[in-house]
Design an enzyme around this catalytic site. Structure first.
Site, short mmCIF file in Angstrom:
data_model
loop_
_atom_site.label_atom_id
_atom_site.label_comp_id
_atom_site.label_asym_id
_atom_site.label_seq_id
_atom_site.Cartn_x
_atom_site.Cartn_y
_atom_site.Cartn_z
N LYS A 28 1.17 -1.21 0.05
CA LYS A 28 0.06 -0.13 -0.01
C LYS A 28 0.84 1.32 0.04
CE LYS A 28 -1.89 2.94 2.04
NZ LYS A 28 -1.70 4.37 1.59
N GLU A 82 9.51 1.81 10.78
CA GLU A 82 10.36 2.82 10.47
C GLU A 82 9.58 4.29 10.80
OE1 GLU A 82 13.37 2.20 10.58
OE2 GLU A 82 13.83 0.30 9.96
N CYS A 95 13.41 11.22 6.08
CA CYS A 95 13.49 11.04 7.84
C CYS A 95 14.87 11.28 8.23
CB CYS A 95 12.90 9.60 7.84
SG CYS A 95 14.06 8.39 6.94
P1 NAD Z 1 2.05 8.50 7.31
O1 NAD Z 1 2.46 8.00 8.50
O2 NAD Z 1 1.15 9.76 7.08
O3 NAD Z 1 1.90 7.55 6.04
C1 NAD Z 1 2.50 6.51 5.87
C2 NAD Z 1 1.80 5.32 5.02
O4 NAD Z 1 0.84 4.86 5.95
C3 NAD Z 1 0.97 5.85 3.90
O5 NAD Z 1 0.84 4.93 2.92
C4 NAD Z 1 -0.44 5.95 4.42
O6 NAD Z 1 -1.45 5.88 3.57
C5 NAD Z 1 -0.35 4.96 5.66
N1 NAD Z 1 -1.56 5.27 6.56
C6 NAD Z 1 -1.86 6.28 7.11
N2 NAD Z 1 -2.73 6.03 8.03
C7 NAD Z 1 -2.87 4.49 8.31
C8 NAD Z 1 -3.59 3.72 9.10
N3 NAD Z 1 -4.53 4.14 9.97
N4 NAD Z 1 -3.36 2.35 8.84
C9 NAD Z 1 -2.63 1.96 7.90
N5 NAD Z 1 -1.91 2.72 7.20
C10 NAD Z 1 -2.03 3.84 7.22
O7 NAD Z 1 3.62 9.13 6.79
P2 NAD Z 1 3.82 10.09 5.29
O8 NAD Z 1 3.56 11.55 5.73
O9 NAD Z 1 3.44 9.49 4.15
O10 NAD Z 1 5.41 10.10 5.55
C11 NAD Z 1 6.35 11.17 6.42
C12 NAD Z 1 6.67 10.13 7.52
O11 NAD Z 1 7.39 9.20 7.20
C13 NAD Z 1 7.69 11.11 8.33
O12 NAD Z 1 7.27 11.10 9.72
C14 NAD Z 1 9.07 10.52 8.23
O13 NAD Z 1 9.89 10.69 9.04
C15 NAD Z 1 8.61 9.23 8.05
N6 NAD Z 1 9.68 8.46 7.23
C16 NAD Z 1 10.39 7.29 8.05
C17 NAD Z 1 11.43 6.68 7.70
C18 NAD Z 1 12.30 5.85 8.30
O14 NAD Z 1 13.03 4.90 7.85
N7 NAD Z 1 12.36 5.81 9.62
C19 NAD Z 1 11.59 7.04 6.19
C20 NAD Z 1 11.01 7.67 5.32
C21 NAD Z 1 9.84 8.45 6.05
#
Ligand code: NAD
Length: 483
Positions: A174, A249, A283
């Site tokens: 997803k 992550e 991130c």
């Molecule tokens: P997000 O948490 O909003 O979304 C990430 C994914 O989760 C998307 O595909 C989204 O549709 C899905 N999602 C959202 N709500 C959900 C739920 N209730 N159940 C299941 N899936 C759900 O994050 P984002 O805005 O897409 O990305 C940015 C964030 O990701 C930042 O906080 C960044 O630090 C983090 N990030 C972390 C890493 C790492 O390796 N630690 C790498 C890249 C990004």
């Protein structure tokens, strides 16, 4: 008028037209450029069923058969580098050159690395003096749910798919609803590479509907998630009653520590990159910098000069160092933090509110923001504590090594840190005490997939990297034979 693409779910090797859609925006111009399926439980059920049917077939293939298909996928991504880079840039707003130089080569590497690693995996064994021998086997688990964010769409999704299928699992992916077009293109390459139907399925849609349907599905025993900490908590709450294996992550608020023995002219170019690459939407970006007080003023002047020289512009232009942020909402959120920093006593040296962005007319509705540098914030201010995830870097002084370590560790996150010094004793002393999963000394974003990657504290649970991926994507079984 831009032609609007219509994305389809990819289930059991087939592209399936959807009946409900979400708009996907091209951040560089602020216009809808694609419609993506607004999938829910029904589509997830179909995808999980397909992945479940494919599991016995795919998991019984030999490592070399799986490696062959994975290498073919890597070749196809490489052959389509130009087109994929343009698509990813339109999907996410990043400069095309960055997608070409970083995201796509790393996606290729993900497949080649794991294809090669499964050919060299060794199981452990012991011989007991009671006349018995033990050996371990790593068994694939089944259908994995792989949920990825928007900031490095291709790189992060393939970082999940590659180890997942290498070890014999199948999956339902997803990708983020904001950057689904690039993943859809990857699905087309999977078909061309000859990956058997149902091994990788992609269901597009938003998190609360499509994402949570994957997490809650009884036939998905493991979920690998990359995204924000708040979403990670929700996923944990959904998955724990079902005892699923989880890899999370999550977000970061990474600190760079700069000691007075460094040559500032040498280190600042990489430090500025570490603050603003991909519009600060990585991130691992260093959004807090702590500088030894004796060089603080000099550092701020040089850093600000360098940040101010980073050109923000159309992602298609080779001269644009930063492209557009992912969405209007996110741009407003990031700008809101800059406004908040002033209320919190901060001083803005360059960027938002201080300098003007100059864009060609076509791009005036895009989501652009200048690299912004702030000083004067207290360690407990919200701008120093919360993940902003945009082109905003806060700089503050420190006095001693202890003070530097305390300041770096004073946030709830623990993803990564940088240490800039030429002192060998300090390199080890400081790095070992930072509460983060990765410390880079005199460099940034240098990655080796052999090494563990992930966050401490609120930055996540579990690690990725070759040994950790075996642990996550397989179940170890011990077989004891008495003779
Ligand atoms: P997000 O948490 O909003 O979304 C990430 C994914 O989760 C998307 O595909 C989204 O549709 C899905 N999602 C959202 N709500 C959900 C739920 N209730 N159940 C299941 N899936 C759900 O994050 P984002 O805005 O897409 O990305 C940015 C964030 O990701 C930042 O906080 C960044 O630090 C983090 N990030 C972390 C890493 C790492 O390796 N630690 C790498 C890249 C990004």
């Amino acid at each position: 008028m831009t032609e609007i693409s219509t994305v389809e779910n990819f289930i059991d090797g087939e592209f399936m037209p959807a009946s409900r859609f979400l708009d996907s925006y091209d951040p560089s111009v602020g216009e809808v450029w694609a419609r993506i399926p607004a999938s829910g439980k029904h589509e997830v059920d179909l995808a999980v069923a397909a992945a479940k049917r494919a599991f016995p077939i795919w998991s019984s293939k030999s490592p070399s058969e799986r490696a062959k298909v994975m290498n073919k996928i890597a070749d196809l991504i490489e052959e389509n580098l130009d087109e994929l880079a343009k698509m990813e840039s339109k999907d996410q707003g990043k400069p095309v050159w960055l997608a070409r130089a970083v995201d796509i080569p790393r996606a290729v590497h993900n497949f080649r690395f794991y294809a090669s690693s499964i050919l060299h995996t060794r199981n452990s064994s012991t011989i007991l003096d009671v006349g018995a021998t033990n050996y371990t086997m790593h068994m694939p688990i089944g259908v994995a749910g792989l949920i990825s964010p928007w900031n490095l769409p291709l790189y992060l999704l393939t970082f999940k798919i590659a180890p997942c299928i290498a070890y014999g699992n199948t999956c339902v992916c997803k990708p983020s609803e904001m950057t689904s077009v690039t993943s859809w293109m990857i699905a087309k390459l999977l078909v061309k590479a000859g990956l058997p139907n149902g091994v990788v399925n992609m269901v597009f849609g938003d998190g609360p509907e499509a994402g949570s349907a994957i997490v809650e599905h009884p036939d998905v025993p493991l979920v690998s998630f990359t995204g924000g900490t708040e979403t990670g908590k929700k996923i944990m709450a959904l998955a724990s009653p079902l005892c699923k294996k989880l890899s999370l992550e999550l977000g970061g608020k990474n600190a760079a520590l700069v000691f007075d023995d460094v040559d500032l002219d040498e280190v600042i170019p990489t430090m500025v990159k570490s603050g603003f690459m991909n519009q600060g939407e990585i991130c691992l970006c260093m959004s807090r910098i702590f500088v030894q007080e004796s060089i603080f003023e000099n550092f701020v002047n040089k850093y600000v000069n360098s940040a101010r020289n980073m050109l923000v512009g159309p992602p298609s232009e080779a001269s644009s160092k930063l492209g557009a942020l992912i969405s209007k909402e996110h741009l407003n959120k990031v700008k809101g933090y800059v406004a908040l920093s002033v209320e919190e006593g901060g001083m803005i040296h360059c960027g938002e509110g201080v300098d003007e962005i100059c864009l060609p007319q076509k791009y005036e509705n895009g989501y652009y923001m200048l690299p912004t540098v702030i000083t004067g914030l207290g360690p407990n201010s919200r701008c120093m504590q919360e993940e902003i995830f945009g082109p905003v870097v806060c700089i503050a002084p420190f006095t001693t090594e202890e003070d530097a370590i305390e300041k770096a560790n004073s946030v709830k996150f623990g993803l990564s840190a940088c240490v800039w010094t030429n002192d060998v004793r300090r390199t080890h002393h400081v790095s070992q005490r930072l509460q983060v999963g990765t410390v880079w000394v005199n460099c940034w974003m240098v990655r080796d997939l052999n090494m563990p990657f992930g966050g401490m504290k609120a930055s996540g649970i579990g690690r990725e990297g070759v040994n950790d991926s075996i642990e996550f994507f397989t179940e170890a079984k011990c077989i004891c034979i008495k003779y």
